[in-house]
Structure formats: structure tokens, C-alpha cells
Design a protein around this motif. Structure first.
Motif, PDB file in Angstrom:
ATOM      1  N   ARG A 139       0.838  -1.203   0.000  1.00 37.30           N
ATOM      2  CA  ARG A 139       0.000   0.000   0.000  1.00 37.30           C
ATOM      3  C   ARG A 139       0.866   1.244   0.000  1.00 37.30           C
ATOM      4  O   ARG A 139       1.934   1.264   0.594  1.00 37.30           O
ATOM      5  CB  ARG A 139      -0.901   0.004   1.223  1.00 37.30           C
ATOM      6  CG  ARG A 139      -1.956  -1.070   1.168  1.00 37.30           C
ATOM      7  CD  ARG A 139      -2.805  -1.061   2.391  1.00 37.30           C
ATOM      8  NE  ARG A 139      -3.344   0.267   2.613  1.00 37.30           N
ATOM      9  CZ  ARG A 139      -4.082   0.597   3.655  1.00 37.30           C
ATOM     10  NH1 ARG A 139      -4.363  -0.307   4.562  1.00 37.30           N
ATOM     11  NH2 ARG A 139      -4.543   1.814   3.809  1.00 37.30           N
ATOM     12  N   LEU A 140       0.377   2.286  -0.664  1.00 39.96           N
ATOM     13  CA  LEU A 140       1.096   3.548  -0.715  1.00 39.96           C
ATOM     14  C   LEU A 140       1.212   4.163   0.677  1.00 39.96           C
ATOM     15  O   LEU A 140       2.269   4.601   1.090  1.00 39.96           O
ATOM     16  CB  LEU A 140       0.384   4.522  -1.664  1.00 39.96           C
ATOM     17  CG  LEU A 140       0.994   5.894  -1.821  1.00 39.96           C
ATOM     18  CD1 LEU A 140       2.375   5.788  -2.452  1.00 39.96           C
ATOM     19  CD2 LEU A 140       0.097   6.768  -2.677  1.00 39.96           C
ATOM     20  N   VAL A 141       0.109   4.181   1.413  1.00 35.57           N
ATOM     21  CA  VAL A 141       0.108   4.744   2.768  1.00 35.57           C
ATOM     22  C   VAL A 141      -0.474   3.718   3.716  1.00 35.57           C
ATOM     23  O   VAL A 141      -1.526   3.155   3.457  1.00 35.57           O
ATOM     24  CB  VAL A 141      -0.731   6.039   2.853  1.00 35.57           C
ATOM     25  CG1 VAL A 141      -0.774   6.551   4.288  1.00 35.57           C
ATOM     26  CG2 VAL A 141      -0.211   7.098   1.919  1.00 35.57           C
ATOM     27  N   GLU A 142       0.227   3.450   4.780  1.00 35.86           N
ATOM     28  CA  GLU A 142      -0.267   2.539   5.801  1.00 35.86           C
ATOM     29  C   GLU A 142       0.024   3.154   7.154  1.00 35.86           C
ATOM     30  O   GLU A 142       1.174   3.412   7.497  1.00 35.86           O
ATOM     31  CB  GLU A 142       0.426   1.181   5.677  1.00 35.86           C
ATOM     32  CG  GLU A 142      -0.156   0.152   6.604  1.00 35.86           C
ATOM     33  CD  GLU A 142       0.368  -1.243   6.304  1.00 35.86           C
ATOM     34  OE1 GLU A 142       0.568  -1.984   7.270  1.00 35.86           O
ATOM     35  OE2 GLU A 142       0.575  -1.555   5.134  1.00 35.86           O
TER      36      GLU A 142
ATOM     37  N   LYS B 155       2.213   6.184   7.171  1.00 32.83           N
ATOM     38  CA  LYS B 155       3.579   6.015   6.684  1.00 32.83           C
ATOM     39  C   LYS B 155       3.514   5.681   5.194  1.00 32.83           C
ATOM     40  O   LYS B 155       2.788   4.782   4.785  1.00 32.83           O
ATOM     41  CB  LYS B 155       4.268   4.897   7.457  1.00 32.83           C
ATOM     42  CG  LYS B 155       5.712   4.712   7.107  1.00 32.83           C
ATOM     43  CD  LYS B 155       6.422   3.754   8.057  1.00 32.83           C
ATOM     44  CE  LYS B 155       5.735   2.421   8.154  1.00 32.83           C
ATOM     45  NZ  LYS B 155       6.494   1.433   8.920  1.00 32.83           N
ATOM     46  N   ILE B 156       4.238   6.417   4.357  1.00 35.03           N
ATOM     47  CA  ILE B 156       4.255   6.220   2.915  1.00 35.03           C
ATOM     48  C   ILE B 156       5.651   5.738   2.522  1.00 35.03           C
ATOM     49  O   ILE B 156       6.637   6.143   3.142  1.00 35.03           O
ATOM     50  CB  ILE B 156       3.872   7.534   2.201  1.00 35.03           C
ATOM     51  CG1 ILE B 156       3.702   7.345   0.706  1.00 35.03           C
ATOM     52  CG2 ILE B 156       4.870   8.614   2.478  1.00 35.03           C
ATOM     53  CD1 ILE B 156       3.125   8.573   0.006  1.00 35.03           C
ATOM     54  N   ASN B 157       5.723   4.839   1.545  1.00 33.41           N
ATOM     55  CA  ASN B 157       7.061   4.362   1.186  1.00 33.41           C
ATOM     56  C   ASN B 157       7.880   5.542   0.667  1.00 33.41           C
ATOM     57  O   ASN B 157       7.361   6.491   0.100  1.00 33.41           O
ATOM     58  CB  ASN B 157       7.021   3.171   0.224  1.00 33.41           C
ATOM     59  CG  ASN B 157       6.509   3.503  -1.152  1.00 33.41           C
ATOM     60  OD1 ASN B 157       7.067   4.358  -1.832  1.00 33.41           O
ATOM     61  ND2 ASN B 157       5.454   2.820  -1.561  1.00 33.41           N
TER      62      ASN B 157
ATOM     63  N   SER C  10       7.725   6.849  -3.056  1.00 28.20           N
ATOM     64  CA  SER C  10       6.440   7.483  -3.367  1.00 28.20           C
ATOM     65  C   SER C  10       6.333   8.841  -2.687  1.00 28.20           C
ATOM     66  O   SER C  10       5.826   9.799  -3.267  1.00 28.20           O
ATOM     67  CB  SER C  10       5.273   6.597  -2.933  1.00 28.20           C
ATOM     68  OG  SER C  10       5.254   5.407  -3.689  1.00 28.20           O
ATOM     69  N   PHE C  11       6.819   8.939  -1.466  1.00 29.00           N
ATOM     70  CA  PHE C  11       6.798  10.206  -0.735  1.00 29.00           C
ATOM     71  C   PHE C  11       7.616  11.254  -1.486  1.00 29.00           C
ATOM     72  O   PHE C  11       7.172  12.389  -1.682  1.00 29.00           O
ATOM     73  CB  PHE C  11       7.347  10.000   0.680  1.00 29.00           C
ATOM     74  CG  PHE C  11       7.193  11.189   1.581  1.00 29.00           C
ATOM     75  CD1 PHE C  11       6.011  11.385   2.285  1.00 29.00           C
ATOM     76  CD2 PHE C  11       8.220  12.103   1.748  1.00 29.00           C
ATOM     77  CE1 PHE C  11       5.857  12.474   3.136  1.00 29.00           C
ATOM     78  CE2 PHE C  11       8.080  13.189   2.593  1.00 29.00           C
ATOM     79  CZ  PHE C  11       6.892  13.378   3.288  1.00 29.00           C
TER      80      PHE C  11
ATOM     81  N   ILE D 294       1.369  12.241   7.943  1.00 26.76           N
ATOM     82  CA  ILE D 294       1.895  11.431   6.837  1.00 26.76           C
ATOM     83  C   ILE D 294       3.411  11.588   6.801  1.00 26.76           C
ATOM     84  O   ILE D 294       3.933  12.691   6.642  1.00 26.76           O
ATOM     85  CB  ILE D 294       1.273  11.866   5.488  1.00 26.76           C
ATOM     86  CG1 ILE D 294      -0.238  11.689   5.552  1.00 26.76           C
ATOM     87  CG2 ILE D 294       1.881  11.061   4.340  1.00 26.76           C
ATOM     88  CD1 ILE D 294      -0.971  12.252   4.358  1.00 26.76           C
TER      89      ILE D 294
ATOM     90  N   HIS E  84       7.321   9.428   5.670  1.00 23.15           N
ATOM     91  CA  HIS E  84       7.872   8.380   4.815  1.00 23.15           C
ATOM     92  C   HIS E  84       8.605   7.350   5.664  1.00 23.15           C
ATOM     93  O   HIS E  84       9.029   7.631   6.783  1.00 23.15           O
ATOM     94  CB  HIS E  84       8.773   8.942   3.712  1.00 23.15           C
ATOM     95  CG  HIS E  84      10.043   9.577   4.192  1.00 23.15           C
ATOM     96  ND1 HIS E  84      11.148   8.860   4.546  1.00 23.15           N
ATOM     97  CD2 HIS E  84      10.358  10.871   4.366  1.00 23.15           C
ATOM     98  CE1 HIS E  84      12.102   9.674   4.920  1.00 23.15           C
ATOM     99  NE2 HIS E  84      11.640  10.910   4.822  1.00 23.15           N
TER     100      HIS E  84
END
Length: 86
Positions: free
Chosen positions: A4-7, A10-12, A15-16, A74, A76
Motif C-alpha cells: 500500500r502507498l500509505v499505511e 507512513k508512505i514508502n 512514493s513520498f 503522513i 515516509h
């Protein structure tokens, strides 16, 4: 299974970086309008880059975008601030 992009806020990291960079550039284009062209140039390979002054402006907006996303919870992956709020 895809990641998932955001979990949990936390965003990878890649992608961030992509999202924050695109937002910072968009803000810069909106703020400077036609003058935006004064802050970019095309290199020998045909890639667009910022002038020195343009890079400074971009970095300022990038920091503001990151701060805004962080204030919304949000972060990373690997961001120490995320570790401190969990």
C-alpha cells in the motif's frame, strides 16, 4: 500482494519523494506563472533541471510540502519523526 502507498500514516520513501516533488514543482509553477521558465533549463540530454536559484525556490516549497504532510500525520518510511509518534 502489493504494498500500500500509505499505511498508518507512513508512505514508502520513493512514493513520498515523488509526491512531494511533484507538489513542490506544481506550487512553484502556479506561483511564478510565465516566470517559471526563468528558473529551469534543458541539459544536453534533454532533461529539465532547475537553475541554482530555481533549485533554492523548489527546495523551499519541498520543505513546506513535507512539513504540511507531516502535520497531517503522513511520513515516509525511515523518517525519525514517525518513530517518535508511534
Amino acid at each position: 500482494m502489493s504494498k500500500r502507498l500509505v499505511e498508518h500514516g507512513k508512505i514508502n520513501a520513493s512514493s513520498f519523494l515523488e509526491v512531494t516533488s511533484e507538489l513542490a514543482d506544481f506550487i512553484m509553477q502556479e506561483k511564478y506563472g510565465d516566470e517559471y521558465e526563468n528558473y529551469i533549463f534543458r541539459d544536453e540530454a534533454g532533461s529539465y533541471n532547475y537553475t541554482e536559484e530555481g533549485q533554492e525556490i523548489f527546495n523551499t516549497y519541498l520543505g513546506e510540502v513535507e512539513t504540511y504532510l507531516n502535520s497531517a500525520g503522513i511520513y515516509h518510511e525511515g523518517d525519525d519523526e514517525w518513530i517518535n509518534i508511534v
